[in-house]
Write a protein that holds these residues in place. Structure first.
Motif, short mmCIF file in Angstrom:
data_model
loop_
_atom_site.label_atom_id
_atom_site.label_comp_id
_atom_site.label_asym_id
_atom_site.label_seq_id
_atom_site.Cartn_x
_atom_site.Cartn_y
_atom_site.Cartn_z
N MET A 1 11.17 48.54 22.13
CA MET A 1 11.47 48.01 20.79
C MET A 1 10.75 46.69 20.55
O MET A 1 10.11 46.48 19.51
N ASN A 2 10.84 45.79 21.53
CA ASN A 2 10.17 44.50 21.40
C ASN A 2 8.66 44.65 21.38
O ASN A 2 7.96 43.98 20.60
N ARG A 3 8.14 45.53 22.21
CA ARG A 3 6.69 45.72 22.25
C ARG A 3 6.17 46.21 20.91
O ARG A 3 5.13 45.75 20.42
N ARG A 4 6.89 47.12 20.27
CA ARG A 4 6.46 47.66 18.98
C ARG A 4 6.49 46.59 17.89
O ARG A 4 5.57 46.49 17.07
N ILE A 5 7.56 45.81 17.86
CA ILE A 5 7.66 44.75 16.84
C ILE A 5 6.56 43.72 17.05
O ILE A 5 5.89 43.29 16.09
N LEU A 6 6.33 43.34 18.30
CA LEU A 6 5.28 42.36 18.60
C LEU A 6 3.89 42.90 18.32
O LEU A 6 3.01 42.16 17.86
N THR A 7 3.67 44.18 18.57
CA THR A 7 2.36 44.77 18.27
C THR A 7 2.06 44.63 16.79
O THR A 7 0.94 44.26 16.39
#
Length: 737
Positions: free
Chosen positions: A325-331
């Protein structure tokens, strides 16, 4: 794929935009790979507490009183997701919507430039124009300090009574996907994130939080989901917003098939899924593919904060999901450059330049439906009666979260009723743009008079005294409520018929959210569909009426003769579900099912073709003050060429349309290509287009299947008026997404 294609836009796409806009180029696959790798590295640095910061947020609007714990840097708007200062991650500051920076009932004490409604934009059939509009509203959002725009509405119009018809674009997946993709590219050119919404099959407002959509997977993939897929490929949005409704019994924001299997696995989408406001049923939505809980105070609970942290600490599935979830938002944050080019409040907005963009969108989207020779009007007219629609000072807008207003707020507000904050939120409101003033400006020597139309006898008498009568007829739509039928409310059908009987030179200007019935059609001399024409609607309408602008809009959806021609003559639930903006189920209402298997992928004009029905006005219809001829269609493989000629006496724009009409002898109508063409009188242009093979194929057994054999294509003035078909042999093909 998320941000998988580097798409170029013409230099003309950025004309007349605010000087404060950045207009960054779309990220390339290499850019996205770097953003993803950087996001993964950041996730590895995050503490357990930090990992639930980006996954939830509030609605920072004091609609019903102060918001507890309102952050100091929050801007009144749709949403706020806190940042992580230690890691250089900016807060996400979110605003509605596709038509401009939302007004939120004037809470911010500012204004914004209102584009025409989504369906008006789509009536231009012009991706470059939607890019310009998107870039304009993105620049204003950025200048106000917002870095996420909740835009990109692309749900197909399965029912024109849907209260959000005005927000969406079209009934066809190719047209919708190409246009929304262009708008998203424009928005994100400002180093801000755009969404695409509402994923998926969000077709009505009646019982919107619990209506259960029933549809075959293949039909969904060939229609609504294809519009999203094309829009994501073309627009590369940083976020997808899921919908309120259920699909196959599961809430769309907690739907494993939609969010995991289709969006993230089949399509390889790398961005993040945010919820709609009040659409999260439980913490299990995280495992079903939801990445961020929006407007958390509207949900039954705050699921993606402490509860998610606890789950991640004890359950490996939640732990892995939280990192993803965090990786997607940060991407999305890194790919859009939110951290390197931060948006800050107080930026300069060139409202005059942006108003010109809005006016051009309105001009290109106005559709001339009927003309018995009365149009264009002569500027030498001696007397003109203007009747109805508050046309002496304003033009209609649609209501709900997409409501936009300029400085000073609305010109007119008509309460709809009810109590509490939502009653004001969905009031009928009008933009400050006067058709009457614009008409007087062009017909300088005419006596221009106005009657509000409340008394038919008064309007008839003024029409009888005048050389020309122009009736402005309105149909208001809003988020949260569907319209009960396709009639014009407030007795306007009777008003038009009476005025037309008194003056044979009666012109009707429709300001509607979508199709309406026209029992008076044979009695009037002309009809133009102006939709909700935005901040400069008055001058745009006058320009078309008097011929300064040659009308070039084409209908992006079918106008039926009446409700009996629709797949569902009665809107599902409209006879027993109590209207409720919050959309919470009442007793028994959670059993509401909308059966889209009736039409399947044959939405709009495809349904009319399957049933052999003639529409009041077909998809693609639109008249001009000149004439065009398309000829010489040649098809080779998945490409076609033909010639468009202006055979009339005025310069103008045509929208060339190519349709699949049969496959191996079986009738099958699909729009496969379109192109807007500008031509001087007598000029011609050779046009070459390509076909997306998905439009020609079926989706079966987890993949696309294009059968080999004989395909027939035709040029169309619209979906019903087609040239002789050209047949070509195409080879069989199978492929996955």
């Amino acid at each position: 794929m998320f941000l998988s294609r580097r798409l170029l836009v013409s230099a003309s796409s950025v004309l007349a935009l605010s000087a404060t806009a950045i207009h960054a180029a779309p990220a390339s696959p290499a850019d996205i790979a770097k953003a993803d790798a950087r996001a993964a590295a950041t996730v590895r640095q995050m503490t357990g507490e930090e990992k639930v910061v980006l996954t939830h947020g509030i609605m920072p609007l004091p609609l019903a009183g102060p918001v507890p714990g309102m952050p100091a840097d929050a801007i009144p708007g749709a949403g706020y997701i806190a940042g992580i200062e230690r890691l250089g991650i900016p807060a996400l500051k979110e605003t509605d919507a596709s038509l401009g920076v939302s007004y939120v009932m004037g809470i911010r004490k500012d204004g914004a430039t209102a584009l025409p409604s989504g369906v008006a934009q789509a009536a231009s059939w012009n991706p470059d124009l939607l890019y310009r509009g998107g870039a304009m509203i993105g620049s204003e959002a950025r200048a106000k300090g917002f870095n996420v725009l909740l835009a990109g509405g692309v749900n197909l119009m399965r029912d024109p009574r849907n209260g959000r018809t005005f927000e969406y674009l079209a009934e066809d997946p190719l047209l919708s996907g190409m246009l929304v993709g262009a708008a998203i590219r424009g928005i994100q050119s400002n180093n801000i994130i755009s969404t695409i919404k509402h994923f998926a099959l969000n077709g009505q407002e009646t019982g919107r939080k619990y209506v259960d959509v029933k549809i075959d997977e293949g039909a969904a993939r060939e229609s609504d989901l294809l519009a999203f897929q094309i829009g994501i490929e073309q627009g590369q949005p940083g976020s997808v917003m899921c919908a309120y409704n259920r699909v196959w019994g599961e809430q769309a924001c907690a739907n494993d098939w939609l969010l995991n299997k289709v969006l993230k696995q089949a399509w390889g989408y790398k961005g993040f899924v945010m919820s709609d406001w009040g659409a999260v049923p439980n913490i299990e939505a995280a495992l079903k593919g939801l990445d961020q809980q929006s407007g958390e105070q509207l949900d039954p609970g705050v699921f993606f904060a402490d509860k998610l942290k606890e789950k991640a600490a004890s359950d490996p599935a939640y732990k892995a999901r939280l990192d993803d979830m965090n990786r997607r938002i940060l991407t999305a944050i890194y790919a859009s450059g939110l951290d390197k080019a931060p948006a800050t409040p107080g930026g300069k907005i060139d409202f005059a330049a942006n108003a010109q963009v809005a006016e051009e969108v309105a001009k290109q989207g106005i559709v001339l439906l009927k003309n018995d020779g009365a149009l264009p009007l002569a500027k030498s007219a001696r007397s003109i009666a203007i009747i109805g629609g508050y046309a002496d000072g304003a033009v209609l807008s649609g209501a709900g979260s997409s409501q936009v207003h300029g400085e000073g707020g609305p010109a007119v507000v008509r309460p709809v009723g009810g109590k509490g904050v939502w009653a004001g939120f969905i009031a009928q409101q009008y933009h400050r743009s006067s058709p009457m003033d614009a008409i007087q400006e062009l017909a300088k020597d005419a006596k221009v008079t106005f009657r509000d139309g409340r008394y038919i006898a008064d309007a008839v008498e003024k029409a009888r005294q005048s050389e020309v009568a122009i009736v402005f007829a309105t149909q208001w739509q809003t988020e949260g409520l569907d319209v009960p039928d396709l009639s014009l409310p407030d007795g306007q059908d009777e008003l038009i018929a009476a005025v037309a009987a008194a003056n044979p030179r009666t012109i009707v200007v429709l300001e509607t959210g979508g199709p309406v019935k026209m029992p008076w059609l044979d009695k009037v001399a002309g009809v133009i569909e102006a939709w909700y024409p935005g901040a400069r609607g008055g001058p745009a309408i006058a320009s078309v009426l008097f011929g300064d602008t040659n009308p070039s809009g084409r209908l992006p959806l079918t106008f039926p003769k009446d409700e009996s021609q629709l797949p569902r003559p009665r809107l599902d639930g409209s006879d027993w579900v109590e209207p409720d903006f919050s959309g919470n189920p009442s007793s028994g209402s959670d059993k509401l099912v909308s059966d889209y298997d009736i039409e399947g992928s044959d939405v709009g004009y495809r349904w009319f073709a399957r049933k052999g029905q003639k529409a009041l006005f077909p998809f693609g219809h639109g008249l001009s003050y000149t004439t065009f001829e398309s000829s010489g269609l040649k098809v080779k493989g998945l490409a076609a060429s033909f010639t468009v000629k202006n055979t009339g006496q005025r310069a103008g724009d045509d929208v060339a349309q190519v349709y699949l009409v049969s496959r191996n002898g079986q009738a099958r109508q699909r729009l496969v290509a379109f192109q807007r063409v500008s031509l001087a009188p007598g000029a011609s242009k050779s046009v070459t287009v390509t076909f997306d093979p998905r439009i020609l194929a079926d989706y079966r057994n987890g993949g696309w299947v294009m059968g080999g054999g004989e395909y027939a294509f035709a040029l169309g003035k619209d979906a019903e008026n087609l040239s002789a078909p050209v047949k070509v042999k195409l080879a069989a093909k199978k492929w996955k997404d």
